[in-house]
Design an enzyme around this catalytic site. Sequence first.
Site, short mmCIF file in Angstrom:
data_model
loop_
_atom_site.label_atom_id
_atom_site.label_comp_id
_atom_site.label_asym_id
_atom_site.label_seq_id
_atom_site.Cartn_x
_atom_site.Cartn_y
_atom_site.Cartn_z
N ALA A 143 0.87 -1.18 0.00
CA ALA A 143 0.00 0.00 0.00
C ALA A 143 0.90 1.23 0.00
CB ALA A 143 -0.87 -0.01 1.25
N GLY A 192 0.60 -5.10 0.72
CA GLY A 192 -0.55 -5.17 -0.18
C GLY A 192 -0.22 -5.85 -1.51
N GLU A 219 -0.49 -9.44 -0.78
CA GLU A 219 -1.92 -9.70 -0.59
C GLU A 219 -2.66 -9.71 -1.93
OE1 GLU A 219 -1.91 -6.53 2.37
OE2 GLU A 219 -2.92 -7.87 3.76
N GLU A 275 4.43 -5.16 7.31
CA GLU A 275 3.67 -4.11 8.01
C GLU A 275 4.14 -3.89 9.44
OE1 GLU A 275 2.39 -6.51 6.16
OE2 GLU A 275 0.97 -5.63 4.75
#
Length: 258
Positions: free
Chosen positions: A66, A111, A114, A134
Amino acid sequence: MEYSTILFQVTDGICTITINRPDKLNALNKTVFDELDKAIDRVYMDSNIKGVIITGQGSKAFVAGADISEFLEVSEKHGAALADRGQQVFFKIEDCPKPVIAAVNGFALGGGCELAMACHLRIAGSNARFGQPEVNLGLIPGYGGTQRLTALVGKGKAMELVLTGAMVHADQALALGLVNEVVAPEELISKSEGMLKLILSKSPVAVAKAIKAVNSFDHSRSGFSEETRLFGEAFESEDKREGTAAFLEKRTPNFPGK
Ligand code: COA
């Protein structure tokens, strides 16, 4: 339809979606999510599209996570909403009745890992690296990583990767079951297309039903909501403030632990 952060191309029934922010290692910002969402809607609706490859622009990154700079702009109260938005887009990919392959051409972190895990299959270039870093930011995975990584590699290894933030190379990812195949970087797209064409030579009715049946293995999806809630809590922490600031200032974080 014009996109500014992705490339969308359809050839011989294969739709290739390329995340296109190479100067930011294809980090997922709000616009990428909006455009990816629209692109997947188009995949669902366009009968000329039979299958999808998702990849990243450039030779360095699939998606490096992200967009951390947006984490400073989003109000701390909206962490759960941020996670929920990403999860909804990734569910749309996972639930797509047409096969979706991630062609992982470099870093697939946070992300990015993911996103790859939301695809039905993952083919990695030998230069690919995977991880859920993260924890370095005072956060946890928020786009389904705690759930899909556990499903793919088992609880023990998923816990290790999420708690340490460590990266694994393509070969390790293959051994763990995180990816389906590792290929030479220059063959990544052709091998991904080859796999997709093999699937597209089968019954589309059966393929769509098989995707739905395999996805039903995790039918409750309750863990995803818990991930959203906990991501939201972490998003309000001083550790997250320190972790994201440290990344953007290119220094080591000094977590206050609250
Ligand atoms: N969000 C926002 N920007 C990012 C980013 C992310 N997730 N990942 C990389 N970038 C940006 C960097 O800030 C840098 O921008 P700049 O040139 O304007 O300074 C650019 O992309 C290149 O990245 P850089 O860190 O200089 O490359 P590197 O080769 O030294 O390191 C990584 C590569 C992938 C190890 C490193 O970029 C990284 O750790 N990224 C973050 C991974 C992460 O924590 N993801 C989870 C987010 S929840």
